[in-house]
Design a protein around this motif. Structure first.
Motif, PDB file in Angstrom:
ATOM      1  N   ASN A 222    -109.893  62.094  31.158  1.00  0.00           N
ATOM      2  CA  ASN A 222    -111.176  61.982  30.452  1.00  0.00           C
ATOM      3  C   ASN A 222    -111.026  62.163  28.947  1.00  0.00           C
ATOM      4  OD1 ASN A 222    -113.359  61.611  32.520  1.00  0.00           O
ATOM      5  ND2 ASN A 222    -112.427  63.466  33.361  1.00  0.00           N
ATOM      6  N   VAL A 225    -111.112  59.158  26.003  1.00  0.00           N
ATOM      7  CA  VAL A 225    -112.280  58.611  25.296  1.00  0.00           C
ATOM      8  C   VAL A 225    -112.463  59.308  23.955  1.00  0.00           C
ATOM      9  CG1 VAL A 225    -114.776  58.305  25.363  1.00  0.00           C
ATOM     10  CG2 VAL A 225    -113.412  57.909  27.429  1.00  0.00           C
ATOM     11  N   THR A 226    -112.483  60.637  23.967  1.00  0.00           N
ATOM     12  CA  THR A 226    -112.685  61.373  22.721  1.00  0.00           C
ATOM     13  C   THR A 226    -111.493  61.204  21.779  1.00  0.00           C
ATOM     14  OG1 THR A 226    -111.852  63.366  23.834  1.00  0.00           O
ATOM     15  CG2 THR A 226    -114.241  63.087  23.700  1.00  0.00           C
ATOM     16  N   GLN A 229    -111.914  57.898  20.087  1.00  0.00           N
ATOM     17  CA  GLN A 229    -113.019  58.002  19.146  1.00  0.00           C
ATOM     18  C   GLN A 229    -112.556  58.680  17.857  1.00  0.00           C
ATOM     19  OE1 GLN A 229    -115.898  60.065  21.583  1.00  0.00           O
ATOM     20  NE2 GLN A 229    -116.835  58.161  22.332  1.00  0.00           N
ATOM     21  N   ILE A 254    -111.998  51.604  24.039  1.00  0.00           N
ATOM     22  CA  ILE A 254    -112.757  52.714  24.617  1.00  0.00           C
ATOM     23  C   ILE A 254    -113.601  52.237  25.794  1.00  0.00           C
ATOM     24  CG2 ILE A 254    -114.629  54.358  24.154  1.00  0.00           C
ATOM     25  CD1 ILE A 254    -113.493  54.547  21.257  1.00  0.00           C
ATOM     26  N   ALA A 255    -114.227  51.076  25.650  1.00  0.00           N
ATOM     27  CA  ALA A 255    -115.044  50.529  26.744  1.00  0.00           C
ATOM     28  C   ALA A 255    -114.188  50.273  27.985  1.00  0.00           C
ATOM     29  CB  ALA A 255    -115.718  49.240  26.284  1.00  0.00           C
ATOM     30  N   ILE A 257    -111.329  51.748  28.770  1.00  0.00           N
ATOM     31  CA  ILE A 257    -110.866  53.028  29.312  1.00  0.00           C
ATOM     32  C   ILE A 257    -111.955  53.676  30.154  1.00  0.00           C
ATOM     33  CG2 ILE A 257    -110.314  55.407  28.627  1.00  0.00           C
ATOM     34  CD1 ILE A 257    -108.585  54.194  26.385  1.00  0.00           C
ATOM     35  N   LYS A 258    -113.187  53.588  29.698  1.00  0.00           N
ATOM     36  CA  LYS A 258    -114.301  54.164  30.470  1.00  0.00           C
ATOM     37  C   LYS A 258    -114.401  53.516  31.849  1.00  0.00           C
ATOM     38  CE  LYS A 258    -117.249  55.664  26.624  1.00  0.00           C
ATOM     39  NZ  LYS A 258    -118.531  55.424  25.890  1.00  0.00           N
ATOM     40  N   GLN A 259    -114.145  52.219  31.912  1.00  0.00           N
ATOM     41  CA  GLN A 259    -114.187  51.520  33.201  1.00  0.00           C
ATOM     42  C   GLN A 259    -113.001  51.906  34.087  1.00  0.00           C
ATOM     43  OE1 GLN A 259    -114.421  47.317  32.265  1.00  0.00           O
ATOM     44  NE2 GLN A 259    -116.652  47.364  32.058  1.00  0.00           N
ATOM     45  N   LEU A 261    -111.422  54.881  34.084  1.00  0.00           N
ATOM     46  CA  LEU A 261    -111.359  56.313  34.369  1.00  0.00           C
ATOM     47  C   LEU A 261    -111.512  56.659  35.856  1.00  0.00           C
ATOM     48  CD1 LEU A 261    -113.130  58.112  31.389  1.00  0.00           C
ATOM     49  CD2 LEU A 261    -110.811  58.491  32.233  1.00  0.00           C
TER      50      LEU A 261
END
Length: 302
Positions: A222, A225-226, A229, A254-255, A257-259, A261
């Motif tokens: 997790n 993401v940060t 950023q 980032i988009a 990576i969010k998918q 995770l």
């Protein structure tokens, strides 16, 4: 004109179906065509790495150096375990891991084929913690595991094959030399532009694989993401287009990576750390002995 078009297509087909080895990338399952041997790549890689380390200055920060080696080795162990458990023991034997922190203010890190990894000191203020450093090192290790260098070299060879074949075909067809040269330049530039997209695909694949490698090593994915950023804020590239870049834009990264995770979290098993607490004993007050000297009266013998 139709004959010319047919010849061009024939040249492109010759490039596409060039001989090579087809392999499957771990984790993603993508098929790739490799035209160079592992021995060739590793030989070039070791030579390049040796030359680089001759001029590089190792970090004098012992704590940060130890952290880079610690995180890197945990990732390397997790990757080798995965490869051995999934029928890729031969690939696991190719790696001779080495992790170095060098004095360089650039926000960067790289991994050579064969497992030689270098982290620049300028990256650590952005990573800030071990988990975020694991995201970066996992990404770099993924490049080596996916054999992206060999893949890019193979694409360059194909590019050269394509322009050479195109030139020979056009000459044989009686096309003027100036037209032939122009066609070669256009073909080469077109293939180079496409190779930029291939590079971005490799970067995205390394993000995906690196996220999972970090999770396998016991680091929380997790934090990716940060971290990205912070990277976007530090480099000021959040809104930068990636059309002429070999890296995806931070926003797209980032988009993606969010998918990814949820998949990465299925591999995540936090490392249990045993904390040893030293028993604190209440100091006992020592009794102070007061020795009173007895007065002895000496009696004189008469």
């Amino acid at each position: 004109m139709k004959k010319l078009k047919y010849l061009v297509m024939a040249a492109i087909a010759a490039v596409v179906f060039a001989c090579g080895t087809t392999r499957t990338v771990p984790i993603t399952g993508r098929k790739q065509n490799i035209l160079v041997s592992d021995e060739q790549v590793l030989s070039l890689s070791n030579q390049e790495y040796t030359n680089y380390m001759k001029s590089a200055k190792l970090s004098t920060n012992s704590a940060n150096t130890a952290m880079v080696k610690r995180v890197g080795q945990r990732l390397a162990t997790a990757v080798e375990t995965y490869l051995n458990e999934h029928g890729m023991a031969a690939d696991a034997k190719e790696y001779s891991w080495e992790f170095n922190l060098v004095q360089d203010k650039s926000v960067n890190a790289f991994c050579m084929p064969g497992g030689k990894i270098v982290v620049y000191e300028g990256l650590l203020p952005i990573t800030q913690d071990e988990a975020s450093l694991a995201i970066v090192l996992g990404h770099e290790i993924a490049h080596a595991v996916a054999k992206h260098s060999a893949e890019q070299m193979s694409k360059q060879i194909k590019n050269q094959y394509g322009t050479q074949i195109l030139g020979q075909v056009l000459n044989a067809a009686g096309v003027s030399s100036s037209t032939t040269q122009l066609a070669q330049i256009i073909a080469q530039k077109g293939l180079q532009f496409r190779s930029l997209k291939y590079s971005r695909d490799n970067e995205s694949e390394a993000d995906h694989m690196g996220l999972i490698f970090a999770a396998m090593a016991g680091y929380d994915p997790n934090v990716a993401v940060t971290f990205w950023q912070r990277m976007a804020q530090a480099t000021g590239s959040n809104n930068q287009s990636d059309i002429f870049s070999d890296h995806p834009s931070d926003a797209k990264r980032i988009a993606a990576i969010k998918q990814e995770l949820p998949e990465a979290l299925t591999y995540y098993k936090p490392v249990k750390t045993t904390t040893t607490t030293k028993k604190t004993t209440t100091p006992t007050k020592k009794k102070t002995r007061t020795t009173s000297k007895k007065k002895t009266t000496k009696t004189r013998r008469k």
